[in-house]
Design an enzyme around this catalytic site. Sequence first.
Site, PDB file in Angstrom:
ATOM      1  CG  ASP A 112      -1.864   1.084   1.352  1.00 12.55           C
ATOM      2  OD1 ASP A 112      -1.828   1.976   0.488  1.00 12.55           O
ATOM      3  OD2 ASP A 112      -2.673   1.080   2.298  1.00 12.55           O
TER       4      ASP A 112
ATOM      5  CG  ASP B 175      -9.322   3.900   1.956  1.00 12.36           C
ATOM      6  OD1 ASP B 175      -8.556   3.880   0.976  1.00 12.36           O
ATOM      7  OD2 ASP B 175      -8.928   3.744   3.118  1.00 12.36           O
TER       8      ASP B 175
HETATM    9  C1  GLA Z   1      -5.194   2.693   3.192  1.00 14.04           C
HETATM   10  C2  GLA Z   1      -5.883   1.622   2.347  1.00 14.04           C
HETATM   11  C3  GLA Z   1      -6.855   0.843   3.225  1.00 14.04           C
HETATM   12  C4  GLA Z   1      -6.138   0.234   4.424  1.00 14.04           C
HETATM   13  C5  GLA Z   1      -5.371   1.309   5.195  1.00 14.04           C
HETATM   14  C6  GLA Z   1      -4.467   0.705   6.251  1.00 14.04           C
HETATM   15  O1  GLA Z   1      -6.092   3.657   3.605  1.00 14.04           O
HETATM   16  O2  GLA Z   1      -6.539   2.200   1.267  1.00 14.04           O
HETATM   17  O3  GLA Z   1      -7.501  -0.165   2.471  1.00 14.04           O
HETATM   18  O4  GLA Z   1      -5.267  -0.774   3.982  1.00 14.04           O
HETATM   19  O5  GLA Z   1      -4.560   2.085   4.320  1.00 14.04           O
HETATM   20  O6  GLA Z   1      -3.756   1.665   6.956  1.00 14.04           O
END
Ligand code: GLA
Length: 420
Positions: A161, A221
């Site tokens: 990520d 998200d």
């Molecule tokens: C980002 C991602 C989420 C999650 C968080 C974890 O926001 O988009 O899906 O994995 O990080 O910190």
Amino acid sequence: MTTSLLRSARRCALALLAPLVLSMPAAAAKPVSNGLALTPPMGWSSWNNFGDSIDEKLIVETIDAMVANGMRDAGYQYVNLDDGWQRYKGNRRDRPLEFDPVRFPRGIKYLADYAHAKGMKFGIYSGPGQTTCAGYTGSEGHEAEDAKLFASWGVDHLKYDSCCSHKEAPVPVLKTIFGTMSRALMAQRRGIVLHACHCGWGQPWEWAADMGINHWRIGQDISDDFDYPGNREKYYFDVLDTLDRGIGLEKHSGPGHWNDYDMLIVGLNGRSKELVGAGASNVEYRTHFSMWAMVGSPLLAGADLRSLDADTLATFTNKEIIALNQDPLGKPAEKVRDDGVLQVYAKELADGSYAVALLNRGSATADMTLSLRRDLALTWKKYRVRDLWRHQDIGTYDIPFTTEVISHEARVLRLYPVAE
Ligand code: GLA
């Protein structure tokens, strides 16, 4: 120079440099593939409900619940730890990457072994920055070492990520950071599915598949909402926003490399410890599940699977809907008709049948008509219609099919040609 002039001078310099960077040998590298995820990954991920409040007991109980409630047998394979399993918050240059020994007393390998013993797979989370999104130590500069560590634990899936650490990074930088981890994972010879999570910034659908990346998020998200006016906190996407975000991206998604519409909100019911959102109705959660299946998104449940009500479990385990997602042809649905709030999505399937979703985004019940010739360019004279939520064959037709669709419902049908 003013700040905005400085910014535009920088943009111009970057624009002049871009063609040079893209023509460098690294960018012209041969496409690579790890041969994994020939259908969209299915499973569970800890983030949407629990955020970083995760521990060994939760993961063991979740695996046991998935076995007992039929989700494993319905195709949910992966049990994925998202952010928060790490011991330390802070920069990797100051802190090592280790599991938290208090919350994971028997270590991560114990959990991977536990998943494997139950016939499931196990996933983990990291990111290329000095820190991850939730502030834990990242993998920057330690890709080979971390890939080796993950493989030694028996990890089968990595969510990598960069959406917080490399938010503004240009595409060549993104290619470098994801390419480095992709190669490091492939060197383990273990078969680790790679999810490049970058919120859809930098158009990963255009370049990620060629680097051995198996899925990539197409947007920011998800929030626990079906249709929230605007973006919550100017950031989160609801179900319909996310669905719309995928329009036009379908051609980039297929066996081994999938557009990822984000983890499911089915069953969160506005009670997530992590996500914003007021929750959705059962009909809306079914529509969300149906549309994610239709477009070929990974199906990663995000709810607390230890305490599902009957309606939610029936949504998660609808094998006829899951079959659309796991169809070996791997063709994502496309929107074939758009009459404002009434929309038709269609997906061709490996056996020659078609799946159709009649989606009513409006606030009132509506009659919707499907014409095979007009909407699907099909010349079948007769066809059989099966309703995939009612689990019923509705009939055989030689005229357009009309049905009532309630507000926020997707009627999902499978159409089969009938010989004369
Ligand atoms: C980002 C991602 C989420 C999650 C968080 C974890 O926001 O988009 O899906 O994995 O990080 O910190």
